[in-house]
Enzyme design. Sequence first.
Site, PDB file in Angstrom:
ATOM      1  N   ALA A  33       0.848  -1.201   0.000  1.00  0.00           N
ATOM      2  CA  ALA A  33       0.000   0.000   0.000  1.00  0.00           C
ATOM      3  C   ALA A  33       0.878   1.244   0.000  1.00  0.00           C
ATOM      4  CB  ALA A  33      -0.914  -0.014   1.215  1.00  0.00           C
ATOM      5  N   ASN A  34       0.294   2.414   0.132  1.00  0.00           N
ATOM      6  CA  ASN A  34       1.064   3.655   0.277  1.00  0.00           C
ATOM      7  C   ASN A  34       0.326   4.600   1.225  1.00  0.00           C
ATOM      8  OD1 ASN A  34      -0.718   5.525  -1.329  1.00  0.00           O
ATOM      9  ND2 ASN A  34      -0.252   4.016  -2.918  1.00  0.00           N
ATOM     10  N   ARG A  35       0.887   5.761   1.484  1.00  0.00           N
ATOM     11  CA  ARG A  35       0.386   6.653   2.532  1.00  0.00           C
ATOM     12  C   ARG A  35      -0.801   7.520   2.127  1.00  0.00           C
ATOM     13  NH1 ARG A  35       3.870   6.504   6.700  1.00  0.00           N
ATOM     14  NH2 ARG A  35       6.035   5.908   6.233  1.00  0.00           N
ATOM     15  N   SER A  36      -1.333   7.360   0.931  1.00  0.00           N
ATOM     16  CA  SER A  36      -2.452   8.209   0.510  1.00  0.00           C
ATOM     17  C   SER A  36      -3.665   8.000   1.416  1.00  0.00           C
ATOM     18  CB  SER A  36      -2.829   7.882  -0.933  1.00  0.00           C
ATOM     19  OG  SER A  36      -4.043   8.517  -1.260  1.00  0.00           O
ATOM     20  N   ALA A  99      -3.295   7.701  -5.636  1.00  0.00           N
ATOM     21  CA  ALA A  99      -1.900   7.262  -5.593  1.00  0.00           C
ATOM     22  C   ALA A  99      -1.892   5.785  -5.973  1.00  0.00           C
ATOM     23  CB  ALA A  99      -1.323   7.473  -4.201  1.00  0.00           C
TER      24      ALA A  99
END
Length: 227
Positions: A33-36, A99
């Site tokens: 995943a990512n921080r969005s 993102a």
Amino acid sequence: RLLSPSPGPLAGKKIIVTSGPTHEPIDPVRYIANRSSGKQGHAIAAALAELGAEVRLVSGPVGTSDPATVHAVHVETAREMMEAVRAELPADAAIFVAAVADWRSEAAAGEKIKKKPGAEPPVLRMVENPDILATIGHDSQRPYLVIGFAAETHDLLANAKAKLKKKGADLIVANDVSAEGGAMGGDLNRVSIVSTAGVEEWPQMSKEEVARRLARLVAERLKTIEV
Ligand code: CTP
Ligand code: CA
């Protein structure tokens, strides 16, 4: 049911917005995943609806709820997001705020990957995900107005200008994500609007205010195609 469309400069316009991160499975219990947070994308969707647009929000997994004034479609992976966006075409405009994970695990395991005594940790082989913005930006059903974001930690404007061209976008909202407590996950944002006409720097403001200004810009741009 959605609230009845409000009159406004975007009445009768259908606009697609992508928001949030994507989750790319490694096995049934793990993902990349990512921080969005989806805050900026969701705020843009709400601001467009506020001006009367019929908004299709295609969202990855986020903690926030969908604005009541938009039609939301929920997806997990980049490939699902690509399909969901395609299914909403044709549209008057599309804004790609998500993102999207650039890569996914080549083959997600069907069963949970187990530790094995004495064995090396698993190695993940990654493959590239479809580029949703670039695909739609060059599509025969391309919306009249295509807007992308550029998340950068360095060479912000040079990278944003390159993305404008490569992805077939009309505007790129360039976003410095290196700042502590800034864009990625935070409540404030400082963006520059990059087009072939040049660069317009906006001061730091809340994500809601960025959204309202961008919605007004979209309304201006779409007005010019009315007969
Ligand atoms: N984007 C997309 N699909 C992808 C990757 C990106 O639609 N698979 C969109 C994003 O929603 C954003 C724009 O493309 O509007 C730019 O995303 P960004 O991550 O900044 O650029 P990339 O082209 O992925 O390049 P890099 O991450 O290497 O900077
Ligand atoms: Ca990327």
